[in-house]
Design an enzyme around this catalytic site. Structure first.
Site, PDB file in Angstrom:
ATOM      1  N   HIS A  27     -15.918 -15.595  -0.616  1.00 53.19           N
ATOM      2  CA  HIS A  27     -16.123 -14.520  -1.598  1.00 53.19           C
ATOM      3  C   HIS A  27     -15.134 -14.606  -2.751  1.00 53.19           C
ATOM      4  CE1 HIS A  27     -13.075 -12.928   0.995  1.00 53.19           C
ATOM      5  NE2 HIS A  27     -12.860 -11.904   0.203  1.00 53.19           N
TER       6      HIS A  27
ATOM      7  N   LYS B  64       0.862  -1.188   0.000  1.00 56.07           N
ATOM      8  CA  LYS B  64       0.000   0.000   0.000  1.00 56.07           C
ATOM      9  C   LYS B  64       0.897   1.237   0.000  1.00 56.07           C
ATOM     10  CE  LYS B  64      -2.926  -3.357   1.318  1.00 56.07           C
ATOM     11  NZ  LYS B  64      -2.841  -4.321   2.391  1.00 56.07           N
TER      12      LYS B  64
HETATM   13  C1  LIG Z   1      -3.334  -5.405   3.035  1.00 57.11           C
HETATM   14  C2  LIG Z   1      -3.371  -5.354   4.499  1.00 57.11           C
HETATM   15  C3  LIG Z   1      -2.822  -6.380   5.279  1.00 57.11           C
HETATM   16  C4  LIG Z   1      -2.222  -7.632   4.681  1.00 57.11           C
HETATM   17  O1  LIG Z   1      -1.107  -7.355   3.914  1.00 57.11           O
HETATM   18  P1  LIG Z   1      -0.706  -8.185   2.612  1.00 57.11           P
HETATM   19  O2  LIG Z   1       0.477  -7.448   2.095  1.00 57.11           O
HETATM   20  O3  LIG Z   1      -1.861  -8.213   1.694  1.00 57.11           O
HETATM   21  O4  LIG Z   1      -0.321  -9.560   3.092  1.00 57.11           O
HETATM   22  C5  LIG Z   1      -2.868  -6.234   6.652  1.00 57.11           C
HETATM   23  N1  LIG Z   1      -3.439  -5.175   7.234  1.00 57.11           N
HETATM   24  C6  LIG Z   1      -3.999  -4.183   6.509  1.00 57.11           C
HETATM   25  C7  LIG Z   1      -4.632  -3.028   7.203  1.00 57.11           C
HETATM   26  C8  LIG Z   1      -3.996  -4.248   5.127  1.00 57.11           C
HETATM   27  O5  LIG Z   1      -4.581  -3.273   4.422  1.00 57.11           O
END
Ligand SMILES: *Cc1c(COP(=O)(O)O)cnc(C)c1O
Length: 456
Positions: free
Chosen positions: A446, A254
């Site tokens: 889902h 992210k």
């Molecule tokens: C995406 C996400 C995760 C998991 O991370 P991955 O990189 O998909 O394994 C954990 N916590 C939050 C808040 C996330 O948005």
């Protein structure tokens, strides 16, 4: 004022422009489950903001400079320097994505039977707490329950309930604050709330960790909404947030603005030693943790770019713009708009579809059929209680659709297009059909279920 993206385009990728008959066939083939569509079927992909980001020229250059040495690569130290400056944590391990950090932390830190308390556990986070033999308890603040209120920090934890949990009979092993609160509508957590959590955790001697996947977006909303932070830069706010906690897990897919990566970081040297053993056994040596040097170098650069105020402002304004346009067109979403996603209120738009015919899913399917837009349901199909035949026993509290917005990928004209498609659907919502499950897998429903349109 148009939103001006603070970058220009250097490399382009065509997106499929399809017709309604094409999409109707594609959707029928996919069993009316957008997860089964392929990239060639999708015009605008709002399924996830995870790993779907666009790299900058500087990140690509960093990727070329990367060092693929097995142990002690220069790329690791460049990544470590940026993470140390940002978080202040002495011990840091790269991992391939967020859930690996969760697994390593919880299996090392928690004892079976303990409780993890959070504003809201993300779904993989909850799964990893449970796989460690523990219980995940969510204590969102009261304001979070009102989708229409403009309360600025609906991602906060309920402090009274947290004190109750810490003082109660349960053995709380960790307090985990998710910033921003992804499971809770992408709403931010205030610094005041984080400070109060840190105090309570210290009072009861319980480790306090951040799930920091969207630390920069949270910092931006603090800068914009919390009194006293207007003149504090997003990076400084993020550093203050990390400083309050004992460590963090983070999916860097992210706010790392890359395609893969994560980290686990902490202050406690003894805990770090134990985590390192699990890391080496399951992810990779401590200086790469399942990532290539290229990933580490691109991350180091992404973690610098993501707190740029011009970038954060444009991204937040784009999401708010889409929310406004959708509302003007007749589609409400969870208020106030966050940054990484818009959560459409499908239950309100489609009152003729009862929860057992999945109004959120119906809107998600319609967005694809009408405009080639892919997004994910967050309603009774995903969160409701079903029997083995797919009959709904208990609906989810809300019927939402999440439009997650990849970083630096789409421009304002793409958002205008999405708003137009939404407006078109809102002109004749009664025409949108409900759905019935035809295949109901027991696990990860889902992702794998199939459905058909229901005429009843
Ligand atoms: C995406 C996400 C995760 C998991 O991370 P991955 O990189 O998909 O394994 C954990 N916590 C939050 C808040 C996330 O948005």
């Amino acid at each position: 004022m148009p939103i001006m993206e603070p970058y220009r385009i250097k490399v382009v990728e065509p997106i499929p422009i399809t017709t309604r008959p094409y999409r109707e066939k594609a959707m029928a083939r996919a069993g009316y489950n957008p997860f089964n569509l392929t990239a060639e079927d999708v015009t605008i992909d709002f399924l996830s903001d995870s790993g779907t980001n666009a790299l900058s020229a500087e990140q690509q250059a960093a990727g070329m400079r990367a060092d693929e040495t097995y142990a002690g690569a220069r790329s690791f130290f460049r990544f470590k320097d940026v993470v140390s400056e940002l978080t202040g944590y002495e011990h840091m391990f790269p991992v391939h994505q967020g859930r690996a950090a969760e697994r390593i932390l919880f299996t090392t830190l928690l004892k079976p039977g303990q409780v993890s308390v959070s504003n809201t556990h993300f779904d993989t986070t909850r799964a990893n707490v449970e796989m460690a033999g523990c219980v995940a308890r969510d204590l969102p603040c009261q304001e979070a329950a009102d989708l229409d209120s403009d309360a600025p920090f609906k991602g906060d934890i309920d402090l009274e309930a947290l004190r109750g949990a810490l003082a109660g009979p349960d053995d709380v092993g960790v307090v985990l604050m998710t910033i921003t609160n992804n499971g809770g509508g992408g709403q931010p957590v205030s610094m005041a709330n984080l400070e109060a959590v840190a105090k309570l955790a210290a009072e009861f001697g319980v480790p306090f960790f951040l799930d920091a996947a969207r630390f920069a977006e949270n910092a931006w909303l603090v800068n914009q909404r919390e009194p006293g932070y207007r003149d504090v830069s997003p990076r400084e706010i993020a550093r203050k947030a990390f400083a309050l906690a004992d460590g963090c897990v983070a999916s860097l897919k992210k706010d790392g603005i890359v395609h893969i990566g994560g980290m686990l970081a902490m202050r406690d040297p003894e805990l770090a030693k134990r985590c390192e053993l699990v890391l080496i056994a399951t992810e990779g040596f401590r200086t790469y943790g399942g990532l290539s040097g290229r990933d580490l170098d691109m991350l180091a650069q992404g973690l610098l770019e993501v707190t740029e105020p011009t970038y954060l402002r444009a991204r937040a304004e784009a999401t708010a713009y889409l929310a406004d346009q959708a509302r003007l067109g007749g589609v409400d979403s969870v208020r106030p708009a966050g940054v990484h996603a818009l959560y459409l209120n499908a239950g309100r738009l489609l009152p003729h579809i009862p929860p057992e015919r999945f109004p959120g899913h119906a809107l998600a399917c319609e967005l694809y059929l009408a405009g080639g837009i892919r997004c994910a349901e967050l309603g009774s199909l995903y969160l409701g209680e079903l029997d083995d035949d797919g009959n709904l026993l208990k609906p989810a509290p809300y019927e939402l659709v999440r439009m997650a917005i990849p970083r630096r990928v789409y421009t304002q004209s793409h958002l205008e297009y999405v708003a137009e498609v939404l407006t078109g659907i809102a002109k004749a919502p009664e025409k949108v059909p409900g759905y019935r499950l035809t295949e109901v897998p027991k696990l990860l429903r889902h992702f794998n279920c199939r459905l058909e349109q229901a005429s009843d």
